[in-house]
Design an enzyme around this catalytic site. Structure first.
Site, PDB file in Angstrom:
ATOM      1  N   CYS A 106       0.836  -1.202   0.000  1.00  0.00           N
ATOM      2  CA  CYS A 106       0.000   0.000   0.000  1.00  0.00           C
ATOM      3  C   CYS A 106       0.876   1.258   0.000  1.00  0.00           C
ATOM      4  O   CYS A 106       1.549   1.540  -0.982  1.00  0.00           O
ATOM      5  CB  CYS A 106      -0.964  -0.030   1.181  1.00  0.00           C
ATOM      6  N   HIS A 131      -3.604  -5.706   1.108  1.00  0.00           N
ATOM      7  CA  HIS A 131      -3.287  -6.062   2.488  1.00  0.00           C
ATOM      8  C   HIS A 131      -3.665  -7.529   2.726  1.00  0.00           C
ATOM      9  O   HIS A 131      -4.621  -8.036   2.143  1.00  0.00           O
ATOM     10  CB  HIS A 131      -4.066  -5.187   3.471  1.00  0.00           C
TER      11      HIS A 131
END
Length: 486
Positions: free
Chosen positions: A333, A430
């Site tokens: 991310c 994630h």
């Protein structure tokens, strides 16, 4: 009729999250319809709920403990700090704006309607709702307009159990002091207290229980020992990372720079649990270890600010040296965005409009945009061709030559990037390391055996172990009244 109980702490990090999860699992094991609830949470460790919004990772874990799908209504107000003084505000799963600390204090009363609405929704059809407070009711300077502790409890009529942490010391003073400074109205909401994180012979605290009772009149509902299974549960507060020591030995050393605005750091828990992995969180002022085979750049709530702090710590030079030694890097991310050549923020989403140079380890450029991606995702690792399951919470889009070699395919679309030599990889997904097959293939690249345990199952087993231990130490009469059948 739905029964309710609220655990409030004498301070932050006293163990409320794990106790709520444990109570939820006890109730679920007895066949009760139980739900967790937290009116207001402050954390950059967010999750995507089953109904598609952002909630605190702790409430996601508690819903797992309760064996029910997670919902945005389990955590109607989520504050995600993005500077020393300001936070992004998420209301019922959606971004509602940003506010500095003082401005948020004025905004809180307006959020009570959303909190009470969500509480009603969570309570509907439930036998029991276990509520978690935030911070401490002893912060009486914040009592006006409070939605997180006694402000909620008094409005919703929810009885309170106070939790004190004996491990940090001064538990008698913190319990008695809280009693002393609470208003009479708030004090009447407290039905008793728990002492948490006790080590040693519990009978040594008998005189402490007598003293607290003498000063407050509150009964003790249990002295809870240090719950070892809780170490296998995802931690929510980054304060936990500040206390982590160096690695504990292992064939592969994995280094993680401890960025000030680190987010979703439980991504790393499956790696930390691998017997052959020595996961080291590196603090500012420390060097990235020269013997690290892998460096992981974690998620960040403010990519540009954390990138500046990474450079200020000298970790950019350490990364360059790591690459010259033949090391590997994975960015997740915000960490993925840092690995590119450029990050543009023309609208000033993370502060003032600006464009900054990235670390240049991947040939991709990121442009921040106001539309936030929030979704649970099924994916597949491109390099290893194994299934993945995780979630996305991010702002910005990354494109460039290395993105033509995607790291993963998410729901059939390419995501992330891989360097030409395969030693640098970034993705917005994630939960990457939760895949047992992915961990096994990744670690085998370093000549290390891994992936031999099911991480998700280990979390569920840890919840059962926490629940079983709590059943032996909590006051039997209080617990049975709380868990009485419908």
């Amino acid at each position: 009729m739905t029964r309710t109980i609220m655990l409030q702490g004498t301070g932050s990090d006293v163990g409320k999250t794990v106790l709520v999860a444990g109570l939820c699992r006890i109730a679920a094991n007895r066949g009760l319809k139980v739900r967790p609830f937290k009116p207001q949470n402050m954390s950059n460790n967010a999750a995507v709920s089953a109904d598609g919004g952002e909630i605190g990772r702790a409430q996601w874990l508690q819903s797992l403990a309760a064996r029910v799908p997670s919902s945005v209504h389990m955590n109607p107000v989520l504050l995600k700090p993005q500077s020393e003084t300001g936070s992004q505000i998420v209301v019922q799963g959606k971004v509602a704006g940003e506010a500095r600390g003082r401005d948020y204090q004025a905004l809180k009363p307006k959020l009570m309607d959303a909190v009470l609405d969500s509480f009603a929704r969570v309570s509907e059809g439930a036998d029991l709702v276990v509520v978690e407070g935030a911070g401490s009711p002893a912060e009486i300077n914040l009592r006006a307009g409070d939605i997180a502790n006694m402000g909620f409890a008094t409005r919703a009529g929810v009885p309170v159990v106070l939790v004190g942490d004996i491990d940090r010391g001064g538990v008698i003073a913190s319990l008695v002091g809280t009693h002393t400074i609470l208003s009479e109205e708030d004090r009447r909401m407290v039905t008793g207290y728990l002492v948490n994180k006790f080590r040693g012979d519990v009978s040594l605290f008998d005189a402490g229980i007598e003293a607290v009772g003498r000063f407050t009149g509150w009964p003790c509902f249990g002295v809870v020992p240090w719950l070892k299974p809780a170490a296998r549960l995802p931690a929510e507060d980054s304060v936990v990372l500040e206390r982590l020591a160096g690695g504990a030995g292992g064939a592969l050393r994995v280094a993680v720079p401890l960025l000030p605005r680190i987010a979703n750091f439980d991504d790393l828990d499956p790696l930390k649990a691998e017997p052959e992995v020595d996961l080291v969180f590196v603090r500012p002022g420390e060097r990235l270890p020269a013997d690290a085979g892998l460096v992981v750049l974690p998620g960040s709530k403010s990519t540009i600010a954390d990138l500046a702090d990474l450079r200020a710590a000298g970790w950019d030079a350490d990364l360059a040296l790591h690459m010259r030694r033949g090391g590997r890097v994975i960015g997740i991310c915000g960490g993925y965005q840092m690995l590119g050549t450029r990050i543009g923020d023309p609208l000033g989403i993370e502060g003032r409009p600006q464009t900054v140079e990235g670390l240049g380890l991947l040939a991709v450029e990121t442009e921040m945009a106001p539309e936030k991606v929030v979704r649970n995702s099924r994916a597949r690792s491109v390099p290893y061709d194994v299934p993945l399951e995780g979630y996305e919470i991010h702002l910005g889009r990354s494109t460039g030559p290395d993105a033509l070699r995607p790291a993963v395919m998410i729901d059939g679309r390419p995501d992330g990037a891989v360097s030409p030599d395969g030693r640098v990889m970034g993705t917005y997904l994630h939960g990457l390391f939760s895949s047992n097959d992915f961990r096994a293939r990744l670690l085998s690249d370093f000549g290390v055996t891994g992936g031999g345990f099911d991480y998700r199952r280990s979390v569920d087993e840890a919840l059962d172990a926490v629940a079983a231990e709590l059943e032996t130490v909590l006051d039997r009469g209080w617990l049975e009244r709380l868990l009485a059948g419908p």
